[in-house]
Design an enzyme around this catalytic site. Structure first.
Site, PDB file in Angstrom:
ATOM      1  N   ARG A  78     -21.248  38.027  17.370  1.00 26.68           N
ATOM      2  CA  ARG A  78     -21.632  37.877  15.960  1.00 26.68           C
ATOM      3  C   ARG A  78     -21.632  39.227  15.254  1.00 26.68           C
ATOM      4  O   ARG A  78     -21.325  39.299  14.062  1.00 26.68           O
ATOM      5  CB  ARG A  78     -22.994  37.187  15.829  1.00 26.68           C
ATOM      6  CG  ARG A  78     -23.339  36.823  14.398  1.00 26.68           C
ATOM      7  CD  ARG A  78     -24.608  36.013  14.298  1.00 26.68           C
ATOM      8  NE  ARG A  78     -24.409  34.590  14.503  1.00 26.68           N
ATOM      9  CZ  ARG A  78     -24.206  33.706  13.531  1.00 26.68           C
ATOM     10  NH1 ARG A  78     -24.119  34.126  12.274  1.00 26.68           N
ATOM     11  NH2 ARG A  78     -24.064  32.432  13.799  1.00 26.68           N
TER      12      ARG A  78
ATOM     13  N   GLU B  37     -32.197  33.552   8.446  1.00 23.82           N
ATOM     14  CA  GLU B  37     -31.686  34.855   8.855  1.00 23.82           C
ATOM     15  C   GLU B  37     -31.045  35.684   7.735  1.00 23.82           C
ATOM     16  O   GLU B  37     -31.220  36.905   7.711  1.00 23.82           O
ATOM     17  CB  GLU B  37     -30.665  34.667   9.988  1.00 23.82           C
ATOM     18  CG  GLU B  37     -31.287  34.185  11.275  1.00 23.82           C
ATOM     19  CD  GLU B  37     -30.238  33.833  12.324  1.00 23.82           C
ATOM     20  OE1 GLU B  37     -30.330  34.369  13.442  1.00 23.82           O
ATOM     21  OE2 GLU B  37     -29.342  33.027  12.027  1.00 23.82           O
TER      22      GLU B  37
END
Length: 776
Positions: free
Chosen positions: A326, A728
């Site tokens: 990621r 997030e």
């Protein structure tokens, strides 16, 4: 069945929708009253024993022996549990299968759990654990990223993602910069520490109470360690006192340890780490090191980039693979990179095994490109906001990521200028320059940074969810889904979604504890996808019940199911308006199914995990923040003065909860980049292992001006309620603080403002002084 003439109540307004309303958190009242049940509040069964961990004090060595005789002689001590007592696999059932349940023949970090002491009270167990003598022969330890890179010490093979010809573009670039910097890790600092309560049941079945973001994984891990089938283990979690990723995998350790102890003693066993041990045992956010070589034109547009990302993974893989992936995916953030070469190293060190943390590698990727753009702007004496705007992804071209996903929902060309105007960025930049010209000691900095954050698990198989909705004969509604509640409001949002689907008041819907016996194989509550997945699954389950009732009522009124509406606690057809409770009772009497499951899997996503190419994300969440800071150039101290945020949550399901998530995410990100410093000693022992030595942001750190606005547009993808994930993405808005600090440092370096500012994060007073050149 009671009916009323529709015409007589045609003007009566129906209750407003639950979705889009700031309903209070479903547990708010019991939490304020101190009546919310956490694992340590569950009444304990008679005969329950307590465990405490035996910890290594050596970072790397061979485990030659364990002498527990002194501990076993202490009052209340019942037993000691070691690796030999594991009835199943002594290696945890993690993907990489590289982490022992208890240390077997060697230790790999200071704080590794060697075994457990079992006693009649918590304090007896903890005192006895410290009396166990370990025979460990020390071996050389790798404790830094640089050592790991030099030794080629990796938990997983390096990964490269390339597009175009980065080397050729760099050679032909009009301007070129090289730089390096480091960003530290972060302790999760959940208010409720890691805890598990294991209860042996009849016929070799088990009940596990676990403070976990992933009950399904805990179920699998416990069954694997006990040598049982998954169906023999039931895991339940009503709520957590915070998780932030720290309870995604590593809550499983506690559950496995407690279950092994309970298996050996034949009694229920509870294991709760105290705060110091929690720090020492559990993993953190991955520290990262960066090296870059960037080419750019006179306007600051990037023409070529070579970027190295090195992640400190600790001693085992845990989730380091997808975290590092990621980081690669988000190393572009909001910017088009045409000729790019990204190398990702997953380094093995003899420290805690680092794990998931809010953003899951995304922040470590985003900060790299933001720091590069900040350095480019200073090198060209340009405003960094303008440089960022020139590098944005396009809406009709320059819209393909380096991992071959098309950016189809880009709103940053409108969102960023709106924040620029609403925050008075240009005028404030002039004011900051005027201040800095007249103040030799206190310098200020201002920065706007955006975020483009991909929403979905990068492991495609986890993008699925299930739910169970029950309607009872009194009209009340109960929901169970695969997600877990850690304070983020997931249960509240799911209840709102179900209430609207059935047309009943929000107060009629209750959520029960996450339970592997109700919804099996559930994914972790992580990746900001809790509401996207579980909300849609619960919506589908409720819709099945609604369709059953619509078919029944439509048949009664001879209007067809499609003409039946559910709203405000009423069931409405062109002929009649009925009360929800009456419809439910009558439907039950006519043997209509009043419960249903629901299943959802995220559409459109796919990618090749070998080449890291494809469409790993369903959509992107966007946002931007404008932060102003001040630094004291004599002491290195800093303060965040003002923050303006414009964030994209789509069509908000619960505005109050979403604002709380934005505020909390930003402040937690601010802590990562300013105060939360992890320090390991030369022998590998974590020195910052308590609130006395590790500083999270407190009320005094919150900026006096802290303003948040929502972007006005619904999600362009077909997501539940038109919403977007919000857990997030706001975390990365705090990178604006880091960039503002670097601008303030540059302003203090008279005659050298254009040079790259090498500021190690967190930007503690020492880090700021080093960046100013006043501390070696």
């Amino acid at each position: 069945m009671n009916t009323r003439d529709t015409h007589s109540e045609a003007a009566a307004p129906l209750a407003p929708s639950a979705v889009g309303t700031s309903h209070i958190h479903e547990s708010a009242r019991v939490q304020v009253a101190g009546a919310a049940t956490y694992i340590d509040d569950i009444p304990e069964i008679k005969g329950t024993l307590y465990a405490a961990p035996i910890l290594s004090d050596v970072a790397h060595g061979t485990l030659d022996g364990v002498d527990a005789s002194a501990a076993l002689a202490m009052p209340g001590v019942r037993d000691v549990v070691l690796s030999a007592d594991i009835p199943g696999d002594p290696i945890l059932a993690a993907f990489a299968h590289d982490e022992p349940v208890f240390a077997i023949d060697k230790v790999q970090f200071a704080g590794q759990v060697i075994g457990l002491v079992i006693a009649e009270t918590v304090m007896q167990a903890r005192r006895a654990a410290r009396a166990v003598k370990l025979q460990i022969t020390p071996l050389p330890a790798i404790l830094s990223l640089q050592q790991a890179l030099e030794a080629k010490s990796y938990v997983l093979p390096p990964v490269h993602v390339r597009r175009g010809d980065a080397a050729g573009a760099l050679s032909a670039a009009r301007h070129r910069l090289q730089g390096s910097f480091e960003v530290g890790g972060q302790e999760h600092f959940y208010l409720e520490g890691q805890i598990a309560y294991a209860l042996p049941l009849e016929q070799n079945q088990w009940a596990i109470h676990s403070s976990t973001q992933h009950p399904g994984e805990v179920q699998h891990w416990v069954a694997h360690a006990l040598g049982l089938e998954n169906s023999a283990v039931r895991v339940e979690c009503r709520r957590m006192g915070g998780g932030f990723g720290g309870k995604e995998t590593q809550a499983g350790h506690l559950a496995v340890w407690a279950a092994i102890a309970a298996n050996k003693t034949g009694t229920p066993v509870k294991l709760r780490l105290d705060r110091d041990d929690d720090f020492l045992v559990t993993g953190k956010r991955h520290p990262f090191g960066y090296e870059y070589d960037v080419g750019f034109d006179d306007s600051g547009r990037i023409t070529g980039l070579k970027l190295q990302l090195a992640a400190n993974c600790g001693f085992s893989a845990d989730l380091s693979g997808p975290v590092a992936d990621r980081a690669v995916f988000h190393s572009d953030n909001a910017y088009f990179l045409e000729d790019v070469d990204i190398a990702s190293f997953r380094c093995k060190t003899h420290t805690q095994s680092h794990t998931a943390f809010r953003g899951f590698g995304g922040p470590q990727g985003v900060i790299a490109i933001e720091a590069i753009l900040g350095d480019i702007a200073r090198a060209l004496h340009l405003d960094a906001f303008d440089v960022r705007m020139r590098n944005l992804y396009g809406t009709t071209d320059r819209n393909l990521t380096h991992y071959q996903m098309k950016v189809e929902d880009n709103i940053l060309h409108d969102l960023l200028p709106q924040l620029e105007r609403s925050s008075n960025y240009r005028k404030r930049q002039q004011a900051v320059a005027h201040w800095n010209a007249g103040n030799a000691v206190i310098k200020r900095g201002l920065a706007i940074t955006p975020v483009k954050f991909g929403i979905s698990f990068t492991a495609t198989l986890f993008n699925q969810a299930g739910a169970l909705v029950n309607v009872y004969t009194d009209g009340s509604v109960q929901v169970n889904h695969g997600g877990t509640e850690m304070g983020q409001g997931l249960h509240t949002k799911v209840a709102q979604i179900v209430a609207d689907e059935l047309g009943v008041p929000f107060e009629r819907v209750i959520i029960t504890a996450s339970d592997t016996s109700k919804v099996p194989n559930a994914s972790a509550t992580a990746a900001s996808s809790g509401t996207d997945l579980n909300g849609r699954a619960a919506q589908f389950a409720a819709r099945n019940i609604r369709d059953n009732l619509a078919a029944y009522v439509g048949g009664l009124d001879a209007v067809g199911a499609g003409a039946v509406e559910f709203a405000g606690g009423k069931v409405i057809t062109p002929r009649c308006t009925r009360d929800w409770n009456d419809v439910v009772k009558e439907a039950y009497a006519n043997r209509i199914q009043l419960w249903s499951d629901g299943f959802y899997r995220t559409p459109k996503i796919h990618y090749d995990k070998t080449t890291l190419t494809g469409r790993p994300f369903y959509y992107f969440a966007y946002g931007a923040a404008c932060s102003e800071v001040a630094i004291d150039t004599l002491t290195g101290e800093s303060r965040v003065l003002a923050v303006d945020i414009l964030h994209d949550v789509g069509r908000s399901i619960n505005p109050a909860i979403d604002i709380g998530q934005i505020e909390g995410g930003f402040v937690q990100g601010m802590g990562w980049l300013t105060t939360e410093e992890l320090v390991w000693s030369e022998n590998g022992l974590l020195a910052t292992h308590a609130p006395s030595t590790y500083k999270i942001p407190a009320t005094g750190d919150i900026p006096e001006h802290f303003h948040i606005d929502f972007w006005h547009e619904a999600n362009r993808e077909d997501n539940v309620g038109g919403s977007k994930a919000v857990g997030e993405p706001p975390f990365m808005l705090a990178i604006s603080v880091y960039e503002a600090l670097r601008n303030a440092i540059a302003a203090a370096r008279e005659g050298n403002e254009a040079a790259p500012v090498r500021l190690t994060a967190p930007a503690t007073a020492e880090s700021v002084l080093r960046a100013l050149g006043r501390l070696s």
